[in-house]
Design a protein around this motif. Sequence first.
Motif, PDB file in Angstrom:
ATOM      1  N   GLY A  25       0.819  -1.198   0.000  1.00  0.00           N
ATOM      2  CA  GLY A  25       0.000   0.000   0.000  1.00  0.00           C
ATOM      3  C   GLY A  25       0.848   1.240   0.000  1.00  0.00           C
ATOM      4  O   GLY A  25       2.074   1.185   0.052  1.00  0.00           O
ATOM      5  N   PRO A  26       0.209   2.426  -0.027  1.00  0.00           N
ATOM      6  CA  PRO A  26       0.941   3.683  -0.068  1.00  0.00           C
ATOM      7  C   PRO A  26       1.619   3.975   1.243  1.00  0.00           C
ATOM      8  O   PRO A  26       1.185   3.508   2.305  1.00  0.00           O
ATOM      9  N   PRO A  27       2.720   4.747   1.200  1.00  0.00           N
ATOM     10  CA  PRO A  27       3.341   5.161   2.444  1.00  0.00           C
ATOM     11  C   PRO A  27       2.443   6.143   3.165  1.00  0.00           C
ATOM     12  O   PRO A  27       1.611   6.799   2.560  1.00  0.00           O
ATOM     13  N   PRO A  28       2.583   6.255   4.481  1.00  0.00           N
ATOM     14  CA  PRO A  28       1.727   7.174   5.218  1.00  0.00           C
ATOM     15  C   PRO A  28       2.006   8.607   4.851  1.00  0.00           C
ATOM     16  O   PRO A  28       3.120   8.971   4.496  1.00  0.00           O
ATOM     17  N   GLY A  29       0.985   9.471   4.944  1.00  0.00           N
ATOM     18  CA  GLY A  29       1.158  10.882   4.627  1.00  0.00           C
ATOM     19  C   GLY A  29       2.045  11.577   5.621  1.00  0.00           C
ATOM     20  O   GLY A  29       2.185  11.165   6.768  1.00  0.00           O
ATOM     21  N   GLY A  30       2.639  12.679   5.193  1.00  0.00           N
ATOM     22  CA  GLY A  30       3.542  13.417   6.060  1.00  0.00           C
ATOM     23  C   GLY A  30       2.864  14.610   6.685  1.00  0.00           C
ATOM     24  O   GLY A  30       1.741  14.966   6.379  1.00  0.00           O
ATOM     25  N   SER A  31       3.569  15.254   7.583  1.00  0.00           N
ATOM     26  CA  SER A  31       3.053  16.451   8.223  1.00  0.00           C
ATOM     27  C   SER A  31       3.936  17.612   7.868  1.00  0.00           C
ATOM     28  O   SER A  31       5.011  17.458   7.302  1.00  0.00           O
ATOM     29  N   ARG A  32       3.512  18.767   8.278  1.00  0.00           N
ATOM     30  CA  ARG A  32       4.208  19.970   7.848  1.00  0.00           C
ATOM     31  C   ARG A  32       5.641  20.011   8.337  1.00  0.00           C
ATOM     32  O   ARG A  32       6.553  20.351   7.600  1.00  0.00           O
ATOM     33  N   ARG A  33       5.866  19.682   9.597  1.00  0.00           N
ATOM     34  CA  ARG A  33       7.197  19.848  10.165  1.00  0.00           C
ATOM     35  C   ARG A  33       8.056  18.601  10.062  1.00  0.00           C
ATOM     36  O   ARG A  33       9.247  18.677  10.217  1.00  0.00           O
ATOM     37  N   ARG A  34       7.435  17.485   9.818  1.00  0.00           N
ATOM     38  CA  ARG A  34       8.203  16.248   9.854  1.00  0.00           C
ATOM     39  C   ARG A  34       8.733  15.824   8.505  1.00  0.00           C
ATOM     40  O   ARG A  34       9.628  15.022   8.417  1.00  0.00           O
ATOM     41  N   ARG A  35       8.134  16.305   7.406  1.00  0.00           N
ATOM     42  CA  ARG A  35       8.585  15.869   6.079  1.00  0.00           C
ATOM     43  C   ARG A  35       9.204  17.052   5.348  1.00  0.00           C
ATOM     44  O   ARG A  35       8.531  18.010   5.020  1.00  0.00           O
ATOM     45  N   ARG A  36      10.492  16.972   5.142  1.00  0.00           N
ATOM     46  CA  ARG A  36      11.223  18.030   4.456  1.00  0.00           C
ATOM     47  C   ARG A  36      11.968  17.434   3.284  1.00  0.00           C
ATOM     48  O   ARG A  36      12.324  16.258   3.296  1.00  0.00           O
ATOM     49  N   LEU A  37      12.248  18.252   2.289  1.00  0.00           N
ATOM     50  CA  LEU A  37      13.146  17.776   1.249  1.00  0.00           C
ATOM     51  C   LEU A  37      14.511  17.507   1.868  1.00  0.00           C
ATOM     52  O   LEU A  37      14.940  18.230   2.765  1.00  0.00           O
ATOM     53  N   VAL A  71      -7.751  27.406  -0.124  1.00  0.00           N
ATOM     54  CA  VAL A  71      -7.037  26.271   0.453  1.00  0.00           C
ATOM     55  C   VAL A  71      -7.995  25.089   0.522  1.00  0.00           C
ATOM     56  O   VAL A  71      -9.095  25.208   1.054  1.00  0.00           O
ATOM     57  N   PRO A  72      -7.604  23.917  -0.035  1.00  0.00           N
ATOM     58  CA  PRO A  72      -8.490  22.745   0.002  1.00  0.00           C
ATOM     59  C   PRO A  72      -8.689  22.225   1.424  1.00  0.00           C
ATOM     60  O   PRO A  72      -7.949  22.573   2.352  1.00  0.00           O
ATOM     61  N   ALA A  73      -9.666  21.360   1.579  1.00  0.00           N
ATOM     62  CA  ALA A  73      -9.971  20.789   2.888  1.00  0.00           C
ATOM     63  C   ALA A  73      -9.024  19.663   3.282  1.00  0.00           C
ATOM     64  O   ALA A  73      -9.057  19.207   4.425  1.00  0.00           O
ATOM     65  N   ASP A  74      -8.213  19.192   2.373  1.00  0.00           N
ATOM     66  CA  ASP A  74      -7.299  18.085   2.638  1.00  0.00           C
ATOM     67  C   ASP A  74      -6.431  18.408   3.866  1.00  0.00           C
ATOM     68  O   ASP A  74      -5.706  19.404   3.885  1.00  0.00           O
ATOM     69  N   PRO A  75      -6.467  17.572   4.916  1.00  0.00           N
ATOM     70  CA  PRO A  75      -5.686  17.870   6.131  1.00  0.00           C
ATOM     71  C   PRO A  75      -4.195  17.990   5.875  1.00  0.00           C
ATOM     72  O   PRO A  75      -3.507  18.720   6.592  1.00  0.00           O
ATOM     73  N   SER A  76      -3.667  17.289   4.875  1.00  0.00           N
ATOM     74  CA  SER A  76      -2.230  17.349   4.608  1.00  0.00           C
ATOM     75  C   SER A  76      -1.801  18.708   4.074  1.00  0.00           C
ATOM     76  O   SER A  76      -0.607  18.988   3.991  1.00  0.00           O
ATOM     77  N   ALA A  83      -2.284  17.274  -5.114  1.00  0.00           N
ATOM     78  CA  ALA A  83      -2.404  17.687  -3.725  1.00  0.00           C
ATOM     79  C   ALA A  83      -3.354  18.861  -3.538  1.00  0.00           C
ATOM     80  O   ALA A  83      -3.649  19.249  -2.420  1.00  0.00           O
ATOM     81  N   THR A  84      -3.814  19.444  -4.610  1.00  0.00           N
ATOM     82  CA  THR A  84      -4.802  20.506  -4.506  1.00  0.00           C
ATOM     83  C   THR A  84      -5.994  20.155  -5.372  1.00  0.00           C
ATOM     84  O   THR A  84      -5.871  19.431  -6.352  1.00  0.00           O
ATOM     85  N   GLU A  85      -7.142  20.669  -4.995  1.00  0.00           N
ATOM     86  CA  GLU A  85      -8.318  20.446  -5.816  1.00  0.00           C
ATOM     87  C   GLU A  85      -8.116  21.107  -7.175  1.00  0.00           C
ATOM     88  O   GLU A  85      -7.680  22.258  -7.247  1.00  0.00           O
ATOM     89  N   PRO A  86      -8.383  20.411  -8.273  1.00  0.00           N
ATOM     90  CA  PRO A  86      -8.254  21.051  -9.578  1.00  0.00           C
ATOM     91  C   PRO A  86      -9.112  22.303  -9.658  1.00  0.00           C
ATOM     92  O   PRO A  86     -10.217  22.346  -9.126  1.00  0.00           O
ATOM     93  N   SER A  87      -8.578  23.312 -10.324  1.00  0.00           N
ATOM     94  CA  SER A  87      -9.318  24.559 -10.475  1.00  0.00           C
ATOM     95  C   SER A  87     -10.471  24.361 -11.455  1.00  0.00           C
ATOM     96  O   SER A  87     -10.571  23.343 -12.137  1.00  0.00           O
ATOM     97  N   LEU A  88     -11.322  25.353 -11.522  1.00  0.00           N
ATOM     98  CA  LEU A  88     -12.396  25.304 -12.509  1.00  0.00           C
ATOM     99  C   LEU A  88     -11.822  25.213 -13.921  1.00  0.00           C
ATOM    100  O   LEU A  88     -12.383  24.535 -14.786  1.00  0.00           O
TER     101      LEU A  88
END
Length: 539
Positions: A11-23, A336-341, A460-465
């Motif tokens: 399955g997919p790897p778990p999603g990251g958070s703002r401070r924990r996943r950096r390039l 900003v989309p509703a996606d928690p990530s 990662a973002t909702e497609p625009s109109l």
Amino acid sequence: PAADPVTPAAGPPPGGSRRRRRLPVVLRLVLVVATAGAGCAEPAGLSPSDGRVQVVTTTGILRDLVANVGGGRVRVSSLVPDGADPHVHEPSLRAVRDVVYADVAFSNYLLFEQQSVIAALDANLPPEAENVSLAEEAVAYSAELIPLVEDVTLDTLWLGLRVRGTGEDEGADRSSRVLLHATALDAPGDLVAYVTGSFGEPAFAVDSSDGFDPASGFEGDTSALPPAAHSHMSWAFTDPGVYRLDLRALLARSATDRPRRVAAATVTFAVGVDPTSVEGMEAAAVLDAGHADVTVDLDRDEIVLYHDADGEAADPVRHDPAATVVAVPNRARQEVPADPSLRFLGRPGERIYQLPQAVLGRHVHGEIDPHLWHDIDNAVAYVHIIRDTLTRADPAGAVTYRTNAARYVERLEALDREIDVLLSAVPPARRHLITTHDAFRYLARDRDLDVAGFVTPNPATEPSLADRRRLTETIRNLRVPAVFLEPNLIARASVLAEVAESEGVEVCPLRGDTFDAGARTYVQLMRANARSLRRCLAP
């Protein structure tokens, strides 16, 4: 040949958070690489006590090719487990251990694999072992390469990162990295530059909201690319006005060498304001369409902006950042989309300005499309390289390798004919391919298909109109009966599913870079793709 090895799908790897996943900031000692996502099953490992030739590959597809050529004389394992995305996968400690035991290593390369996979391979492989980049050697075996030409379809400027030059004159190689630090920002709001992986998790190149920390080497505001590479990313701005971002580039030849300073520059953005009104830059060049890259030029030791207005220029125009403004127009404003990530962008519904990532995934690439195996003739070239490499490593097995390779090539040629018959049912007017991942140009060229476009530039973002309208118009104008997604991305395709349903269009699977429960070998993958294309495109 021996039976194909089978590794459970993951399955997919778990999603990251703002401070924990950096390039990644610096290439650390590869024996302490982070363990991959919990969903990815490990293949059987190599062993120093096994009498067979020990072979490590980067991906399951290459593992399968090696198993068919090597048969019972080889033991083969892959660094990237089945079900994982080779573009972003981080090798586990167990996988790195296999490299130490390998007699032969095969990668695809042409910047296909995540660089940490390549670094783990190159740094830990025994000096006497053969290390072969199949895509790069395949031309000598009659493989045909396709330049990676990007299709400009966004309403705003694409803005990516690029490294020009290889740095070979000073000892750089494919394991080296160019580090691009953001060191300061003069702006009315915050700037976040981020990359989204195939499952939507963000990793950050710049985040001005927490400041810039020179004591850490700007660890939280650094991106890293190998030489001669290119990457897409999103640039988000919280408020209108002029943003001046200070950048510094260094070349890290290896994990242990002290990085060398290359250059510094300031990039200016006009966000929601007239780009010709920036104080002191009234006569500056304005980049407001097409494709541009913040580029570290290793040959000239400078940071510049290279701009390609139509996405197909052989030699993009070089711009001095001191005399250039990057326009972020009001049409780049979105909620900003509703996606928690994506909460790092703000609360859902808040409006920001964004230049979106143009290509799905954490997509670092070069000038050549690396997905050669979607043309069976290229896969045959891989088989011949594998045969010759195993013969050099194990001369006593030469007859076995020649026999197995010849038998497997016959099987691939029969598969090629089978696919031709399957796709002969698809008329020319219905041979339009709309996918999410730009991985199927070799398939399209080989089977006379037209790559009509991509579902959305940024998962990662909702497609625009405009994105939704463009997709709808493409489906209507071309009378497309189906669109295609890799199985591990279908779960994130809610907007596509809605548009497809409203237009009476089917969403069909098309496998690209990895095996899953429905295709555990290369032959199964290619046959499954052909059957899906026939079922979904034929009248």
